[in-house]
Design a protein around this motif. Structure first.
Motif, PDB file in Angstrom:
ATOM      1  N   ILE A  65      74.280 -15.339  71.176  1.00 35.87           N
ATOM      2  CA  ILE A  65      75.199 -16.155  70.597  1.00 35.87           C
ATOM      3  C   ILE A  65      76.504 -16.337  71.062  1.00 35.87           C
ATOM      4  CG2 ILE A  65      76.294 -16.930  68.239  1.00 35.87           C
ATOM      5  CD1 ILE A  65      73.488 -15.624  67.008  1.00 35.87           C
ATOM      6  N   ALA A  66      77.128 -14.944  71.543  1.00 37.41           N
ATOM      7  CA  ALA A  66      78.375 -14.874  72.121  1.00 37.41           C
ATOM      8  C   ALA A  66      78.365 -15.471  73.393  1.00 37.41           C
ATOM      9  CB  ALA A  66      78.636 -13.454  71.928  1.00 37.41           C
ATOM     10  N   GLY A  67      77.330 -15.829  74.120  1.00 37.61           N
ATOM     11  CA  GLY A  67      77.527 -16.542  75.404  1.00 37.61           C
ATOM     12  C   GLY A  67      77.551 -15.472  76.365  1.00 37.61           C
ATOM     13  N   VAL A  68      77.175 -14.234  76.183  1.00 33.98           N
ATOM     14  CA  VAL A  68      77.180 -13.131  77.406  1.00 33.98           C
ATOM     15  C   VAL A  68      75.724 -12.829  78.022  1.00 33.98           C
ATOM     16  CG1 VAL A  68      77.230 -10.465  77.435  1.00 33.98           C
ATOM     17  CG2 VAL A  68      78.757 -11.793  75.682  1.00 33.98           C
ATOM     18  N   GLU A  69      75.812 -13.037  79.130  1.00 36.80           N
ATOM     19  CA  GLU A  69      74.640 -12.830  79.882  1.00 36.80           C
ATOM     20  C   GLU A  69      73.872 -11.280  79.832  1.00 36.80           C
ATOM     21  OE1 GLU A  69      72.597 -14.954  81.542  1.00 36.80           O
ATOM     22  OE2 GLU A  69      74.065 -16.984  81.051  1.00 36.80           O
ATOM     23  N   LEU A  70      72.827 -11.297  79.297  1.00 36.73           N
ATOM     24  CA  LEU A  70      72.332  -9.877  79.392  1.00 36.73           C
ATOM     25  C   LEU A  70      71.649  -9.490  80.667  1.00 36.73           C
ATOM     26  CD1 LEU A  70      70.824  -7.697  77.612  1.00 36.73           C
ATOM     27  CD2 LEU A  70      68.841  -8.985  77.276  1.00 36.73           C
ATOM     28  N   SER A  71      71.263 -10.484  81.430  1.00 35.06           N
ATOM     29  CA  SER A  71      70.935  -9.864  82.882  1.00 35.06           C
ATOM     30  C   SER A  71      72.168  -9.430  83.577  1.00 35.06           C
ATOM     31  CB  SER A  71      70.222 -11.070  83.552  1.00 35.06           C
ATOM     32  OG  SER A  71      71.428 -12.187  83.881  1.00 35.06           O
ATOM     33  N   THR A  72      73.200  -9.894  83.360  1.00 38.00           N
ATOM     34  CA  THR A  72      74.453  -9.270  84.080  1.00 38.00           C
ATOM     35  C   THR A  72      74.789  -7.819  83.442  1.00 38.00           C
ATOM     36  OG1 THR A  72      75.549 -11.446  84.535  1.00 38.00           O
ATOM     37  CG2 THR A  72      76.842  -9.802  84.681  1.00 38.00           C
ATOM     38  N   LEU A  73      74.816  -7.591  82.406  1.00 44.59           N
ATOM     39  CA  LEU A  73      75.213  -6.441  81.794  1.00 44.59           C
ATOM     40  C   LEU A  73      73.938  -5.527  82.269  1.00 44.59           C
ATOM     41  CD1 LEU A  73      76.183  -7.089  78.112  1.00 44.59           C
ATOM     42  CD2 LEU A  73      77.605  -6.448  80.220  1.00 44.59           C
ATOM     43  N   GLU A  74      72.624  -6.021  82.276  1.00 38.10           N
ATOM     44  CA  GLU A  74      71.703  -4.979  82.804  1.00 38.10           C
ATOM     45  C   GLU A  74      71.587  -4.519  84.145  1.00 38.10           C
ATOM     46  OE1 GLU A  74      67.869  -6.086  79.999  1.00 38.10           O
ATOM     47  OE2 GLU A  74      68.039  -7.564  81.744  1.00 38.10           O
ATOM     48  N   GLN A  75      72.365  -5.847  85.046  1.00 34.23           N
ATOM     49  CA  GLN A  75      72.286  -5.289  86.524  1.00 34.23           C
ATOM     50  C   GLN A  75      73.592  -4.295  86.716  1.00 34.23           C
ATOM     51  OE1 GLN A  75      72.523  -8.867  88.808  1.00 34.23           O
ATOM     52  NE2 GLN A  75      72.949  -7.770  90.772  1.00 34.23           N
ATOM     53  N   TYR A  76      74.851  -4.562  86.119  1.00 37.25           N
ATOM     54  CA  TYR A  76      75.969  -4.016  86.588  1.00 37.25           C
ATOM     55  C   TYR A  76      76.271  -2.852  85.257  1.00 37.25           C
ATOM     56  CZ  TYR A  76      76.276  -7.827  90.069  1.00 37.25           C
ATOM     57  OH  TYR A  76      75.943  -8.580  90.833  1.00 37.25           O
ATOM     58  N   GLY A  77      75.797  -2.913  84.310  1.00 30.32           N
ATOM     59  CA  GLY A  77      76.140  -1.975  83.212  1.00 30.32           C
ATOM     60  C   GLY A  77      77.256  -2.436  82.394  1.00 30.32           C
ATOM     61  N   LEU A  78      77.659  -1.754  81.362  1.00 33.13           N
ATOM     62  CA  LEU A  78      78.823  -2.155  80.197  1.00 33.13           C
ATOM     63  C   LEU A  78      79.988  -1.298  80.720  1.00 33.13           C
ATOM     64  CD1 LEU A  78      79.217  -4.043  77.712  1.00 33.13           C
ATOM     65  CD2 LEU A  78      78.692  -1.885  76.681  1.00 33.13           C
ATOM     66  N   GLY A  79      81.079  -1.778  81.007  1.00 33.44           N
ATOM     67  CA  GLY A  79      82.347  -1.031  81.103  1.00 33.44           C
ATOM     68  C   GLY A  79      83.367  -1.345  79.919  1.00 33.44           C
ATOM     69  N   TRP A  80      84.486  -0.654  79.892  1.00 36.04           N
ATOM     70  CA  TRP A  80      85.449  -0.783  78.810  1.00 36.04           C
ATOM     71  C   TRP A  80      86.006  -2.279  78.719  1.00 36.04           C
ATOM     72  CZ3 TRP A  80      87.240  -0.018  74.456  1.00 36.04           C
ATOM     73  CH2 TRP A  80      88.376  -0.234  74.168  1.00 36.04           C
ATOM     74  N   ALA A  81      86.080  -3.075  80.065  1.00 31.71           N
ATOM     75  CA  ALA A  81      86.592  -4.437  79.997  1.00 31.71           C
ATOM     76  C   ALA A  81      85.485  -5.171  79.470  1.00 31.71           C
ATOM     77  CB  ALA A  81      87.153  -4.797  81.377  1.00 31.71           C
ATOM     78  N   ASP A  82      84.289  -4.913  79.716  1.00 32.79           N
ATOM     79  CA  ASP A  82      83.342  -5.635  79.263  1.00 32.79           C
ATOM     80  C   ASP A  82      83.219  -5.777  77.602  1.00 32.79           C
ATOM     81  OD1 ASP A  82      82.341  -6.591  81.822  1.00 32.79           O
ATOM     82  OD2 ASP A  82      81.511  -4.436  82.015  1.00 32.79           O
ATOM     83  N   MET A  83      83.336  -4.428  77.213  1.00 34.83           N
ATOM     84  CA  MET A  83      83.431  -4.207  75.591  1.00 34.83           C
ATOM     85  C   MET A  83      84.469  -5.070  75.006  1.00 34.83           C
ATOM     86  SD  MET A  83      83.150  -0.625  73.574  1.00 34.83           S
ATOM     87  CE  MET A  83      81.914  -0.297  74.378  1.00 34.83           C
ATOM     88  N   LEU A  84      85.677  -5.110  75.593  1.00 33.80           N
ATOM     89  CA  LEU A  84      86.733  -5.834  74.837  1.00 33.80           C
ATOM     90  C   LEU A  84      86.518  -7.406  75.013  1.00 33.80           C
ATOM     91  CD1 LEU A  84      89.902  -4.181  76.616  1.00 33.80           C
ATOM     92  CD2 LEU A  84      89.108  -4.158  74.161  1.00 33.80           C
ATOM     93  N   GLU A  85      86.226  -7.860  76.264  1.00 35.01           N
ATOM     94  CA  GLU A  85      85.524  -9.207  76.191  1.00 35.01           C
ATOM     95  C   GLU A  85      84.306  -9.669  75.446  1.00 35.01           C
ATOM     96  OE1 GLU A  85      83.750 -12.223  79.733  1.00 35.01           O
ATOM     97  OE2 GLU A  85      84.187 -10.140  80.251  1.00 35.01           O
ATOM     98  N   LEU A  86      83.581  -8.936  75.185  1.00 30.38           N
ATOM     99  CA  LEU A  86      82.452  -9.008  74.214  1.00 30.38           C
ATOM    100  C   LEU A  86      82.948  -9.227  72.843  1.00 30.38           C
ATOM    101  CD1 LEU A  86      79.425  -9.359  73.340  1.00 30.38           C
ATOM    102  CD2 LEU A  86      79.260  -6.682  73.427  1.00 30.38           C
ATOM    103  N   GLY A  87      83.940  -7.889  72.470  1.00 36.75           N
ATOM    104  CA  GLY A  87      84.605  -7.932  71.057  1.00 36.75           C
ATOM    105  C   GLY A  87      85.300  -9.289  70.933  1.00 36.75           C
ATOM    106  N   GLN A  88      86.004 -10.062  72.012  1.00 36.09           N
ATOM    107  CA  GLN A  88      86.842 -10.969  71.690  1.00 36.09           C
ATOM    108  C   GLN A  88      85.789 -12.031  71.311  1.00 36.09           C
ATOM    109  OE1 GLN A  88      89.919 -11.501  71.536  1.00 36.09           O
ATOM    110  NE2 GLN A  88      89.645 -13.518  71.053  1.00 36.09           N
ATOM    111  N   LYS A  89      84.624 -12.402  71.967  1.00 40.18           N
ATOM    112  CA  LYS A  89      83.773 -13.553  71.735  1.00 40.18           C
ATOM    113  C   LYS A  89      83.031 -13.403  70.426  1.00 40.18           C
ATOM    114  CE  LYS A  89      82.519 -14.422  76.697  1.00 40.18           C
ATOM    115  NZ  LYS A  89      81.626 -14.545  77.507  1.00 40.18           N
ATOM    116  N   LEU A  90      82.488 -12.138  70.142  1.00 41.89           N
ATOM    117  CA  LEU A  90      82.093 -11.826  68.884  1.00 41.89           C
ATOM    118  C   LEU A  90      83.139 -12.272  67.680  1.00 41.89           C
ATOM    119  CD1 LEU A  90      80.244  -8.305  69.671  1.00 41.89           C
ATOM    120  CD2 LEU A  90      78.943 -10.729  69.044  1.00 41.89           C
TER     121      LEU A  90
END
Length: 408
Positions: free
Chosen positions: A164-189
């Motif tokens: 729903i937030a428009g985040v690609e699960l496959s990208t996170l599964e491939q590269y992992g979740l970092g601090w910048a990714d968490m901030l970006e996810l929080g902003q979209k949520l």
């Protein structure tokens, strides 16, 4: 005469040095005509589908006996909550096994006079263990152990919220979740109508573990300690998430627990998440679908495990269950029999899968995949290839809310 004695002593010293070189096999072979007895202590634990851990363990021992029919294994299983009592009995020398599977015991420092020293792990016997297990081996200190099971701590994601937030699960599964990714996810949520939180955990230390920097200093690469300033940085990051509304207002309170928020669909990530948590989530969904559990408004949703973003300098929080061998003043070939059992049990793939754990031995991964039922195989096997480990939650050593007072 003196020259002869000195020469003999020199030759003896040279022979002892050669025999005790790291990587050399210092125990004789098992004698096929001799009967051996090995006492194994392990801890009982539940298996999926109400299967018996004892029966599965005995099946592993039967496989061992096909190679060593003259080694009788006497198994003693303790309840999981008796780890402290077992460790105390060993420390007091009240009773000592030949082989111990660590189970819930966290401190295996029984002393070199009791445990085998690292020189008993030959270079050949180290081959095949995955890098994450080898990292634990390097931290073994003054005793030898054989890695058995790996329990990494990752992120469990509500994949509906990610989509729903428009985040690609496959990208996170491939590269992992970092601090910048968490901030970006929080902003979209935060732009969604329900404004779900980015992260939930079991308590405040769990939140610290989920956001702490993982870069391990080169000097401490053989240590499981978190980076020195990890707690301060993690606390600052949590404050930043909270200030932006990406965490609930009570996240820094003593009674905080975000598990209910995650299962209510009000948080995108739950961490630290171990593989068994997938089965717990799927079991809940199954009970709801069969009408055995009333979810209220907390409907089931699909989940996936996501690894933290890792590089060669990063440490991954994980627990490695190990097997250790005790000396017990036995003959060299009898100790060798115990070593053979420890090595065999450390290389099982089937039993680790049934325990919702990862195998420490690389060649057993195919067997593990055949028995594994929870998906996410690629992510889980990928993290096993990471070469650095740090202490897992709840034993991270990261400090709590008092760290906030030191943040400039």
């Amino acid at each position: 005469m003196l020259a002869t004695i000195l020469t003999s002593l020199f030759c003896l010293a040279l022979w002892l040095w050669w025999r005790l070189l790291p990587g050399r096999q210092i125990y004789p072979e098992i004698r096929p005509e001799k009967k051996y007895s090995v006492v194994l202590w392990d801890f009982d634990r539940p298996l999926a589908g109400h299967e018996s851990y004892r029966e599965e363990l005995l099946s592993e021992i039967q496989a061992f006996n096909r190679d060593f029919p003259n080694i009788e294994v006497d198994v003693k299983l303790f309840p999981w909550d008796q780890g402290e009592q077992v460790a105390t009995a060993i420390l007091r020398r009240q009773d000592v096994p030949d082989v111990l599977s660590s189970g819930p015991i966290e401190n295996l420092d029984f002393g070199r006079r009791v445990l085998l020293s690292p020189q008993h792990l030959t270079e050949e016997s180290r081959l095949g263990y995955v890098p994450l297990a080898m990292s634990a081996l390097e931290q073994g200190g003054e005793y030898a152990f054989w890695p058995r099971y790996i329990k990494p701590q990752l992120y469990l994601a509500n994949t509906n919220l990610l989509q729903i937030a428009g985040v690609e699960l496959s990208t996170l599964e491939q590269y992992g979740l970092g601090w910048a990714d968490m901030l970006e996810l929080g902003q979209k949520l935060s732009q969604l109508p329900a404004r779900p939180f980015v992260l939930a955990s079991f308590d405040y230390e769990g939140l610290l573990t989920a956001v702490a920097p993982r870069e391990v200093e080169e000097a401490s690469a053989a240590s499981s300690n978190w980076p020195q300033k990890a707690a301060v940085t993690a606390a600052a990051r949590l404050k930043q998430l909270q200030d932006r509304g990406f965490l609930p207002p009570n996240a820094s309170q003593d009674n905080y627990s975000g598990v209910r928020e995650f299962f209510a669909g009000q948080a995108a990530l739950l961490a630290p998440a171990e593989p068994w948590l997938i089965r717990a989530v799927e079991g809940r969904s199954d009970r709801i679908e069969r009408g055995l559990l009333d979810p209220g408004e907390n409907r089931p949703f699909p989940t996936a495990l996501i690894a933290p973003k890792l590089d060669p300098t990063s440490g991954l929080p994980a627990q490695v269950e190990v097997l250790v061998v005790f000396r017990r003043r036995r003959a060299a070939d009898e100790i060798r029999a115990a070593v053979e059992l420890a090595q065999h049990l450390s290389r099982s793939g089937t039993l680790s899968a049934k325990l919702d754990l990862l195998p420490a031995y690389g060649p057993s991964q195919d067997t593990w995949c055949e028995a594994w039922e929870l998906g996410n195989e690629a992510t889980l096997l990928q993290v096993c290839e990471h070469g650095r480990i740090v202490s897992p939650y709840p034993n991270t050593g990261l400090e709590g809310k008092d760290v906030l007072g030191r943040i400039k």
